[in-house]
Design a protein around this motif. Structure first.
Motif, short mmCIF file in Angstrom:
data_model
loop_
_atom_site.label_atom_id
_atom_site.label_comp_id
_atom_site.label_asym_id
_atom_site.label_seq_id
_atom_site.Cartn_x
_atom_site.Cartn_y
_atom_site.Cartn_z
N ASP A 127 103.94 -14.89 19.65
CA ASP A 127 104.35 -16.25 19.32
C ASP A 127 104.55 -16.45 17.82
N ASP A 128 104.22 -15.46 17.03
CA ASP A 128 104.37 -15.60 15.58
C ASP A 128 105.83 -15.60 15.18
N ASP A 129 106.11 -16.23 14.07
CA ASP A 129 107.46 -16.22 13.53
C ASP A 129 107.67 -14.93 12.75
N ASP A 130 108.68 -14.15 13.14
CA ASP A 130 108.89 -12.84 12.53
C ASP A 130 109.19 -12.93 11.03
N ASP A 131 109.98 -13.91 10.64
CA ASP A 131 110.30 -14.05 9.22
C ASP A 131 109.04 -14.33 8.40
N ALA A 132 108.18 -15.19 8.92
CA ALA A 132 106.95 -15.51 8.21
C ALA A 132 106.03 -14.29 8.14
#
Length: 280
Positions: free
Chosen positions: A23-28
């Protein structure tokens, strides 16, 4: 960022998780990992920064292999190459051009139409004293820039000219170097490397007054430059030391000229500037 604040930032980042959940944002995730790898360098831990950047590259390569879908794989491939550029840059800053070339070769294979990789490889060859290798790389970079046509940016065109100037400068062809650097500066007035190297070429060409004028104009441009402007990179120990030496030879009152320049540097330099270079 001052050294104390960098240490605080690193401590805060060390407490953040870098591992990625679905669920994490890849860019972040990538940005956080890259920032954690960058900060140690500014805390005088070049080896730690290099190791961390290599770890970021390995993470991105793994994600690129395991990603589902072409779009996700391409995104992680771009992040992998960004990390590889960071590793190559760290090797160059650490005076290890041979190691940098390994990474630059991989980048050139991954992005064969990107002129910057060939330009950087040329600089690595210059660091090793390999003029022929540098010439071949710079020529490749120039051809790839030309192939971009109207899509080539002024910065890319300026880099071709700066590469040419650096090649001539290293080969002790000072008049030709000055001509190339002048053309590069015409493409971008904030090209710090071109201005500094043009000043160096002028010294070796016996023109101390032109060298002095170039360095002083570069410092003057800092006054109205935005805090994130490339022009601010002109505030460097090498520029200060070179000007101090030139003032000894050209100024009517060397001590007064150096004192005025040092007072100016104190006003515009960042908090962590190495003031020992201002010793007279």
């Amino acid at each position: 960022m001052a050294r104390g604040r960098r240490a605080e930032a690193k401590a805060a980042l060390d407490g953040a998780a870098v591992g990625r959940d679905d669920d994490d944002d890849d860019d972040a995730t990538f940005a956080l990992a890259a920032l954690r790898a960058e900060l140690p360098y500014h805390l005088n831990d070049a080896r730690g920064s290099l190791d961390a950047m290599c770890a970021v590259h390995a993470m991105c390569a793994r994600e690129a292999r395991e990603a589902r879908g072409a779009e996700a794989r391409e995104a992680w491939r771009r992040r992998r190459d960004a990390a590889a550029r960071g590793v190559a840059r760290r090797h160059m800053l650490g005076d290890d051009p041979r190691a940098a070339l390994v990474w630059l070769d991989a980048l050139a294979r991954s992005e064969p139409d990107e002129p910057a990789h060939f330009s950087a490889a040329g600089r690595a060859h210059l660091m090793m004293g390999d003029l022929e290798g540098a010439r071949l790389c710079f020529e490749a970079a120039e051809k790839k820039t030309a192939a971009l046509g109207e899509a080539a940016t002024e910065a890319q065109r300026g880099r071709v000219l700066r590469d040419r100037g650096d090649y001539f400068l290293t080969g002790l062809r000072f008049p030709e170097a000055r001509t190339a650097f002048a053309a590069a500066m015409a493409k971008g007035e904030t090209d710090v490397a071109a201005k500094v190297n043009s000043a160096v070429a002028a010294v070796y060409d016996g023109d101390l007054n032109s060298s002095r004028a170039l360095l002083e104009s570069g410092l003057a441009n800092v006054v109205n430059a935005d805090v994130n402007s490339k022009a601010r990179a002109f505030i460097s120990p090498s520029v200060v030391k070179n000007l101090n030496s030139i003032y000894e030879l050209t100024a009517r009152s060397p001590a007064e000229a150096k004192r005025a320049m040092n007072d100016f540097i104190k006003l515009v330099a960042p908090e962590d500037f190495d003031v020992t270079c201002m010793a007279t």
